[in-house]
Design a protein around this motif. Structure first.
Motif, PDB file in Angstrom:
ATOM      1  N   CYS A 219       7.720   8.276   6.690  1.00 32.80           N
ATOM      2  CA  CYS A 219       7.693   7.747   5.423  1.00 32.80           C
ATOM      3  C   CYS A 219       8.776   6.889   5.162  1.00 32.80           C
ATOM      4  CB  CYS A 219       7.542   8.659   4.193  1.00 32.80           C
ATOM      5  SG  CYS A 219       7.272   7.724   2.628  1.00 32.80           S
ATOM      6  N   GLN A 220       8.506   5.427   4.885  1.00 33.50           N
ATOM      7  CA  GLN A 220       9.341   4.459   4.370  1.00 33.50           C
ATOM      8  C   GLN A 220      10.089   4.655   3.293  1.00 33.50           C
ATOM      9  OE1 GLN A 220      10.669   2.691   7.423  1.00 33.50           O
ATOM     10  NE2 GLN A 220       8.990   4.403   8.062  1.00 33.50           N
ATOM     11  N   ASP A 221       9.376   5.464   2.347  1.00 34.25           N
ATOM     12  CA  ASP A 221       9.849   5.781   1.009  1.00 34.25           C
ATOM     13  C   ASP A 221      10.694   6.996   0.790  1.00 34.25           C
ATOM     14  OD1 ASP A 221       8.875   3.495  -0.294  1.00 34.25           O
ATOM     15  OD2 ASP A 221       7.043   3.965  -0.381  1.00 34.25           O
TER      16      ASP A 221
ATOM     17  N   SER B  26       3.030   8.036  -0.575  1.00 31.84           N
ATOM     18  CA  SER B  26       3.243   6.672  -0.233  1.00 31.84           C
ATOM     19  C   SER B  26       2.305   6.308   0.886  1.00 31.84           C
ATOM     20  CB  SER B  26       4.754   6.413   0.093  1.00 31.84           C
ATOM     21  OG  SER B  26       4.793   5.055   0.672  1.00 31.84           O
ATOM     22  N   SER B  27       2.020   5.067   0.922  1.00 35.30           N
ATOM     23  CA  SER B  27       1.116   4.555   2.029  1.00 35.30           C
ATOM     24  C   SER B  27       2.299   3.820   3.109  1.00 35.30           C
ATOM     25  CB  SER B  27      -0.001   3.589   1.656  1.00 35.30           C
ATOM     26  OG  SER B  27       0.547   2.363   0.752  1.00 35.30           O
ATOM     27  N   ALA B  28       3.437   3.745   2.789  1.00 37.11           N
ATOM     28  CA  ALA B  28       4.477   3.077   3.532  1.00 37.11           C
ATOM     29  C   ALA B  28       4.660   4.218   4.805  1.00 37.11           C
ATOM     30  CB  ALA B  28       5.697   2.557   2.913  1.00 37.11           C
ATOM     31  N   VAL B  29       3.865   4.553   5.736  1.00 32.23           N
ATOM     32  CA  VAL B  29       4.204   5.167   6.728  1.00 32.23           C
ATOM     33  C   VAL B  29       4.085   4.782   8.188  1.00 32.23           C
ATOM     34  CG1 VAL B  29       3.644   7.516   5.427  1.00 32.23           C
ATOM     35  CG2 VAL B  29       1.826   6.045   6.726  1.00 32.23           C
ATOM     36  N   GLN B  30       4.913   4.895   8.795  1.00 32.82           N
ATOM     37  CA  GLN B  30       5.262   4.032  10.174  1.00 32.82           C
ATOM     38  C   GLN B  30       5.229   5.218  11.251  1.00 32.82           C
ATOM     39  OE1 GLN B  30       8.470   1.378  10.039  1.00 32.82           O
ATOM     40  NE2 GLN B  30       7.032  -0.245   9.072  1.00 32.82           N
TER      41      GLN B  30
ATOM     42  N   LYS C 281       4.627  10.438  12.340  1.00 38.62           N
ATOM     43  CA  LYS C 281       4.718   9.294  11.121  1.00 38.62           C
ATOM     44  C   LYS C 281       5.908   9.576  10.307  1.00 38.62           C
ATOM     45  CE  LYS C 281       0.801   6.787  11.401  1.00 38.62           C
ATOM     46  NZ  LYS C 281      -0.310   6.757  10.242  1.00 38.62           N
TER      47      LYS C 281
ATOM     48  N   CYS D 275       1.644   9.453   2.995  1.00 42.02           N
ATOM     49  CA  CYS D 275       2.613  10.510   3.043  1.00 42.02           C
ATOM     50  C   CYS D 275       2.285  11.758   2.457  1.00 42.02           C
ATOM     51  CB  CYS D 275       4.080   9.905   2.575  1.00 42.02           C
ATOM     52  SG  CYS D 275       5.396  11.343   2.323  1.00 42.02           S
TER      53      CYS D 275
END
Ligand code: ZN
Length: 136
Positions: free
Chosen positions: A37-39, A56-60, A35, A51
């Protein structure tokens, strides 16, 4: 004295948490996912929906290179039919994975040694990422 060890039977299945399906599907294809983190841009392992560094919840999911080095290790010689090497591998992307070092002389495994991912199947057929020494 060194000795070549054979694969041990893996008769324990990993814990399957909701959201882990892509990780094990990729492992079945011989791909290691992390995973990211996009932040903040950092990778983490084990996979989480938030993350661990910046929350952050912007994880891909991202494909890992599958390369790293042994951060810590020990050879377990009791409690099973075959000895095995339990290790933390520090991936080139940063996270440390609790894993096994396989397909090598366990007496020659050393901290700092470069390793690359390989996949071993449990008795039920689940692919698990493990690592083997490499020259790099
Ligand atoms: Zn982050």
């Amino acid at each position: 004295m060194s000795k070549n060890f054979k694969d041990r039977e893996i008769n324990v299945e990993p814990a399957m948490n909701i959201g882990d399906e892509p990780y094990f599907a990729a492992a079945a294809e011989g791909r290691l996912l992390l995973k990211k983190c996009q932040d903040c841009g950092r990778h983490h392992h084990y996979p989480r929906g938030i993350c661990p560094f910046c929350f952050s919840s912007a994880v891909q999911w991202t494909d890992a290179a599958g390369k790293g080095s042994i951060y810590s290790c020990t050879v377990v010689r009791k409690g099973g039919s075959e000895p095995f090497c339990l290790a933390y591998v520090e991936l080139d992307e940063g996270p440390r994975m609790l894993t096994n070092i396989v397909d090598c002389d366990l007496d020659a495994v050393r901290i700092g040694q470069p390793v690359q991912v390989t996949f071993k199947k449990t008795v039920r057929g689940t692919s698990l990422p493990m690592f083997t020494p490499t020259d790099r």
